[in-house]
Design a protein around this motif. Structure first.
Motif, PDB file in Angstrom:
ATOM      1  N   GLY A 295       0.812  -1.212   0.000  1.00  0.00           N
ATOM      2  CA  GLY A 295       0.000   0.000   0.000  1.00  0.00           C
ATOM      3  C   GLY A 295       0.841   1.255   0.000  1.00  0.00           C
ATOM      4  O   GLY A 295       1.365   1.685  -1.034  1.00  0.00           O
ATOM      5  N   SER A 296       1.016   1.868   1.154  1.00  0.00           N
ATOM      6  CA  SER A 296       1.743   3.137   1.256  1.00  0.00           C
ATOM      7  C   SER A 296       3.231   2.947   0.981  1.00  0.00           C
ATOM      8  O   SER A 296       3.763   1.826   1.060  1.00  0.00           O
ATOM      9  N   LEU A 297       3.905   4.037   0.688  1.00  0.00           N
ATOM     10  CA  LEU A 297       5.349   3.975   0.480  1.00  0.00           C
ATOM     11  C   LEU A 297       6.042   3.461   1.737  1.00  0.00           C
ATOM     12  O   LEU A 297       6.984   2.651   1.643  1.00  0.00           O
ATOM     13  N   GLU A 298       5.615   3.925   2.895  1.00  0.00           N
ATOM     14  CA  GLU A 298       6.220   3.459   4.142  1.00  0.00           C
ATOM     15  C   GLU A 298       6.111   1.948   4.279  1.00  0.00           C
ATOM     16  O   GLU A 298       7.067   1.279   4.703  1.00  0.00           O
ATOM     17  N   ASN A 299       4.964   1.405   3.931  1.00  0.00           N
ATOM     18  CA  ASN A 299       4.770  -0.039   4.040  1.00  0.00           C
ATOM     19  C   ASN A 299       5.582  -0.798   2.993  1.00  0.00           C
ATOM     20  O   ASN A 299       6.197  -1.827   3.290  1.00  0.00           O
ATOM     21  N   ARG A 300       5.597  -0.310   1.766  1.00  0.00           N
ATOM     22  CA  ARG A 300       6.352  -1.000   0.712  1.00  0.00           C
ATOM     23  C   ARG A 300       7.857  -0.963   0.977  1.00  0.00           C
ATOM     24  O   ARG A 300       8.594  -1.852   0.535  1.00  0.00           O
ATOM     25  N   ALA A 301       8.321   0.044   1.694  1.00  0.00           N
ATOM     26  CA  ALA A 301       9.747   0.154   2.017  1.00  0.00           C
ATOM     27  C   ALA A 301      10.122  -0.607   3.282  1.00  0.00           C
ATOM     28  O   ALA A 301      11.311  -0.727   3.602  1.00  0.00           O
ATOM     29  N   LYS A 302       9.146  -1.148   3.989  1.00  0.00           N
ATOM     30  CA  LYS A 302       9.399  -1.729   5.306  1.00  0.00           C
ATOM     31  C   LYS A 302      10.409  -2.865   5.257  1.00  0.00           C
ATOM     32  O   LYS A 302      11.320  -2.950   6.095  1.00  0.00           O
ATOM     33  N   LEU A 303      10.296  -3.781   4.278  1.00  0.00           N
ATOM     34  CA  LEU A 303      11.232  -4.907   4.217  1.00  0.00           C
ATOM     35  C   LEU A 303      12.649  -4.414   3.977  1.00  0.00           C
ATOM     36  O   LEU A 303      13.585  -4.846   4.673  1.00  0.00           O
ATOM     37  N   LEU A 304      12.846  -3.527   3.020  1.00  0.00           N
ATOM     38  CA  LEU A 304      14.192  -3.005   2.764  1.00  0.00           C
ATOM     39  C   LEU A 304      14.757  -2.344   4.012  1.00  0.00           C
ATOM     40  O   LEU A 304      15.925  -2.564   4.370  1.00  0.00           O
ATOM     41  N   LEU A 305      13.963  -1.544   4.690  1.00  0.00           N
ATOM     42  CA  LEU A 305      14.458  -0.848   5.884  1.00  0.00           C
ATOM     43  C   LEU A 305      14.809  -1.828   6.993  1.00  0.00           C
ATOM     44  O   LEU A 305      15.800  -1.642   7.706  1.00  0.00           O
ATOM     45  N   ARG A 306      14.022  -2.889   7.123  1.00  0.00           N
ATOM     46  CA  ARG A 306      14.374  -3.928   8.102  1.00  0.00           C
ATOM     47  C   ARG A 306      15.706  -4.580   7.742  1.00  0.00           C
ATOM     48  O   ARG A 306      16.520  -4.866   8.632  1.00  0.00           O
ATOM     49  N   VAL A 307      15.916  -4.834   6.449  1.00  0.00           N
ATOM     50  CA  VAL A 307      17.169  -5.458   6.017  1.00  0.00           C
ATOM     51  C   VAL A 307      18.344  -4.523   6.275  1.00  0.00           C
ATOM     52  O   VAL A 307      19.400  -4.947   6.760  1.00  0.00           O
ATOM     53  N   VAL A 308      18.183  -3.241   5.949  1.00  0.00           N
ATOM     54  CA  VAL A 308      19.253  -2.275   6.215  1.00  0.00           C
ATOM     55  C   VAL A 308      19.610  -2.280   7.694  1.00  0.00           C
ATOM     56  O   VAL A 308      20.793  -2.337   8.073  1.00  0.00           O
ATOM     57  N   GLU A 309      18.613  -2.215   8.557  1.00  0.00           N
ATOM     58  CA  GLU A 309      18.873  -2.196   9.999  1.00  0.00           C
ATOM     59  C   GLU A 309      19.550  -3.485  10.459  1.00  0.00           C
ATOM     60  O   GLU A 309      20.513  -3.450  11.240  1.00  0.00           O
ATOM     61  N   ALA A 310      19.075  -4.629   9.970  1.00  0.00           N
ATOM     62  CA  ALA A 310      19.625  -5.911  10.400  1.00  0.00           C
ATOM     63  C   ALA A 310      21.078  -6.060   9.968  1.00  0.00           C
ATOM     64  O   ALA A 310      21.930  -6.537  10.733  1.00  0.00           O
ATOM     65  N   VAL A 311      21.367  -5.653   8.738  1.00  0.00           N
ATOM     66  CA  VAL A 311      22.739  -5.772   8.225  1.00  0.00           C
ATOM     67  C   VAL A 311      23.662  -4.780   8.920  1.00  0.00           C
ATOM     68  O   VAL A 311      24.783  -5.121   9.319  1.00  0.00           O
ATOM     69  N   ARG A 312      23.192  -3.554   9.090  1.00  0.00           N
ATOM     70  CA  ARG A 312      24.029  -2.550   9.753  1.00  0.00           C
ATOM     71  C   ARG A 312      24.411  -2.993  11.172  1.00  0.00           C
ATOM     72  O   ARG A 312      25.536  -2.748  11.625  1.00  0.00           O
ATOM     73  N   GLU A 313      23.510  -3.661  11.835  1.00  0.00           N
ATOM     74  CA  GLU A 313      23.770  -4.104  13.218  1.00  0.00           C
ATOM     75  C   GLU A 313      24.946  -5.065  13.309  1.00  0.00           C
ATOM     76  O   GLU A 313      25.642  -5.097  14.326  1.00  0.00           O
ATOM     77  N   VAL A 314      25.176  -5.869  12.259  1.00  0.00           N
ATOM     78  CA  VAL A 314      26.219  -6.897  12.336  1.00  0.00           C
ATOM     79  C   VAL A 314      27.491  -6.499  11.611  1.00  0.00           C
ATOM     80  O   VAL A 314      28.487  -7.230  11.657  1.00  0.00           O
ATOM     81  N   LEU A 315      27.503  -5.343  10.950  1.00  0.00           N
ATOM     82  CA  LEU A 315      28.707  -4.892  10.259  1.00  0.00           C
ATOM     83  C   LEU A 315      29.621  -4.144  11.221  1.00  0.00           C
ATOM     84  O   LEU A 315      29.149  -3.454  12.127  1.00  0.00           O
ATOM     85  N   PRO A 316      30.932  -4.222  11.021  1.00  0.00           N
ATOM     86  CA  PRO A 316      31.838  -3.347  11.762  1.00  0.00           C
ATOM     87  C   PRO A 316      31.449  -1.889  11.543  1.00  0.00           C
ATOM     88  O   PRO A 316      30.993  -1.509  10.451  1.00  0.00           O
ATOM     89  N   ALA A 317      31.640  -1.078  12.556  1.00  0.00           N
ATOM     90  CA  ALA A 317      31.196   0.319  12.482  1.00  0.00           C
ATOM     91  C   ALA A 317      31.824   1.068  11.319  1.00  0.00           C
ATOM     92  O   ALA A 317      31.202   1.973  10.747  1.00  0.00           O
ATOM     93  N   GLY A 318      33.044   0.708  10.929  1.00  0.00           N
ATOM     94  CA  GLY A 318      33.725   1.438   9.877  1.00  0.00           C
ATOM     95  C   GLY A 318      33.521   0.908   8.483  1.00  0.00           C
ATOM     96  O   GLY A 318      34.074   1.447   7.516  1.00  0.00           O
ATOM     97  N   LEU A 319      32.707  -0.156   8.333  1.00  0.00           N
ATOM     98  CA  LEU A 319      32.524  -0.788   7.019  1.00  0.00           C
ATOM     99  C   LEU A 319      31.304  -0.207   6.317  1.00  0.00           C
ATOM    100  O   LEU A 319      30.212  -0.190   6.873  1.00  0.00           O
ATOM    101  N   PRO A 320      31.445   0.268   5.074  1.00  0.00           N
ATOM    102  CA  PRO A 320      30.333   0.922   4.379  1.00  0.00           C
ATOM    103  C   PRO A 320      29.244  -0.053   3.935  1.00  0.00           C
ATOM    104  O   PRO A 320      29.519  -1.195   3.559  1.00  0.00           O
ATOM    105  N   LEU A 321      28.017   0.443   3.959  1.00  0.00           N
ATOM    106  CA  LEU A 321      26.851  -0.281   3.472  1.00  0.00           C
ATOM    107  C   LEU A 321      26.250   0.491   2.301  1.00  0.00           C
ATOM    108  O   LEU A 321      25.860   1.649   2.447  1.00  0.00           O
ATOM    109  N   PHE A 322      26.182  -0.156   1.138  1.00  0.00           N
ATOM    110  CA  PHE A 322      25.596   0.425  -0.065  1.00  0.00           C
ATOM    111  C   PHE A 322      24.211  -0.181  -0.282  1.00  0.00           C
ATOM    112  O   PHE A 322      23.914  -1.290   0.162  1.00  0.00           O
ATOM    113  N   VAL A 323      23.374   0.546  -1.009  1.00  0.00           N
ATOM    114  CA  VAL A 323      22.099   0.025  -1.506  1.00  0.00           C
ATOM    115  C   VAL A 323      22.015   0.337  -2.993  1.00  0.00           C
ATOM    116  O   VAL A 323      22.264   1.476  -3.402  1.00  0.00           O
ATOM    117  N   ARG A 324      21.697  -0.683  -3.795  1.00  0.00           N
ATOM    118  CA  ARG A 324      21.465  -0.439  -5.221  1.00  0.00           C
ATOM    119  C   ARG A 324      19.973  -0.325  -5.471  1.00  0.00           C
ATOM    120  O   ARG A 324      19.194  -1.193  -5.098  1.00  0.00           O
TER     121      ARG A 324
END
Length: 358
Positions: A203-232
């Motif tokens: 439905g809404s943009l917020e809802n359609r983006a929810k899975l990606l945002l969850r993935v970003v948060e989950a991956v960022r949590e386990v990466l070293p603080a200095g390691l970059p995270l990209f999104v294509r």
């Protein structure tokens, strides 16, 4: 403004220049076990020897069912992780930075590879294919109908991205990229042309983006603080009322708030039958638009010569340039571009005798 061969620092990582290799699927794991082979070492290693600052792997599946084809490389088990180490070590030894693209193909999974096979469309179960998943039970044209992911399946996707990120760091990758483009699973959730859910993920943009945002948060949590995270991202579906650059810019900002650092901008792939107006650098304006909102971007798409690539960075249209097919034609394109632009860069000692002299 920065120049094409100036270094760029993202978090704690300094990439030696801004001419990078985009992910390119190879469909070359003949054992169908997801383990990268000598082909992957040669394919990616040649670009590192050729002077590219960042070399990103093909889409590496986060799970067996996330592969585009049975011949895809993966990062869902330790055997794959260990095989990638040889490749990341070689890229690093050449002075380049190894990156990996983490992906789930969603409804575009379990398809015949574009070469080396006689089939088209979805691979039948009896021939080594598998059931596919998507936000909604609607097929990509010519492919099998997927199953709609339930909450448990969505949670499993998030967990698989997280586990793949941990293995990727252990394998020696210094950049992690999440594949939310080209009509694969994360893009399928983003696009209103594909996602027809009526729950909290549609439905809404917020809802359609929810899975990606969850993935970003989950991956960022386990990466070293200095390691970059990209999104294509695919910045547009090239269809009216589809995903577009304005939604992309909004979601990129949300990703940045959750720890994403850089955005690799491409287009298309969500739906079939689309006519894309191809021309040199045709996707650069999308990178420029999204970058104008305050995030860092790279541009890709029919960028084939040194002056063109240099102008994109010098004019502030993107922070970096991704190259794909031109690098296949000339794996040493970065060395040639530096020569044409009058920039002094280090050549591999083995190739020094071939360096043009002025």
């Amino acid at each position: 403004m920065p120049q094409l061969f100036d270094p760029i620092t993202i978090r704690d990582l300094t990439i030696p220049n801004r001419l990078w290799i985009a992910p390119m699927c190879q469909y070359s794991v003949t054992a169908r076990d997801g383990v990268p082979t000598d082909w992957h070492l040669m394919h990616l290693g040649q670009f590192a020897a050729g002077g590219f600052g960042l070399v990103i792997s093909e889409a590496a599946a986060i799970s067996p069912e996330g592969r585009i084809s049975p011949q895809d490389a993966g990062i869902w088990n330790d055997e794959q992780r260990d095989a990638w180490r040889r490749i990341t070590a070689f890229i690093t030894e050449q002075g380049s930075v190894p990156g990996i693209q983490l992906a789930h193909a969603g409804r575009k999974a379990s398809t015949f590879a574009p070469w080396g096979t006689d089939g088209q469309g979805s691979v039948p179960i009896e021939d080594g294919g598998w059931s596919t998943v998507a936000p909604s039970p609607e097929a990509f044209p010519g492919y099998a109908v997927p199953e709609a992911l339930d909450d448990e399946g969505i949670d499993r996707v998030v967990d698989d991205f997280r586990a793949a990120a941990v293995r990727s760091v252990d394998a020696g990758f210094q950049v992690i990229e999440l594949h939310a483009a080209h009509g694969y699973l994360l893009h399928q959730f983003l696009s209103p042309l594909v996602n027809h859910r009526e729950d909290g993920y549609g439905g809404s943009l917020e809802n359609r983006a929810k899975l990606l945002l969850r993935v970003v948060e989950a991956v960022r949590e386990v990466l070293p603080a200095g390691l970059p995270l990209f999104v294509r991202f695919s910045a547009t579906d090239w269809v009216d009322d589809g995903w577009d650059e304005h939604q992309t810019a909004t979601v990129a900002a949300w990703c940045a708030e959750r720890g994403a650092d850089f955005f690799d901008i491409s287009t298309g792939g969500a739906v079939g039958g689309v006519r894309i107006p191809l021309s040199p650098g045709y996707q650069v304006p999308f990178a420029a638009h999204i970058g104008s909102t305050g995030v860092d971007t790279s541009a890709v798409g029919l960028i084939t010569d040194a002056q063109q690539a240099a102008a994109i960075v010098a004019d502030g249209q993107a922070e970096a340039v991704m190259v794909a097919r031109e690098a296949l034609r000339d794996p040493h394109f970065a060395l040639r571009a530096a020569t044409e632009l009058g920039v002094e860069v280090a050549w591999p000692g083995q190739y020094e005798r071939a360096k043009p002299r002025t």
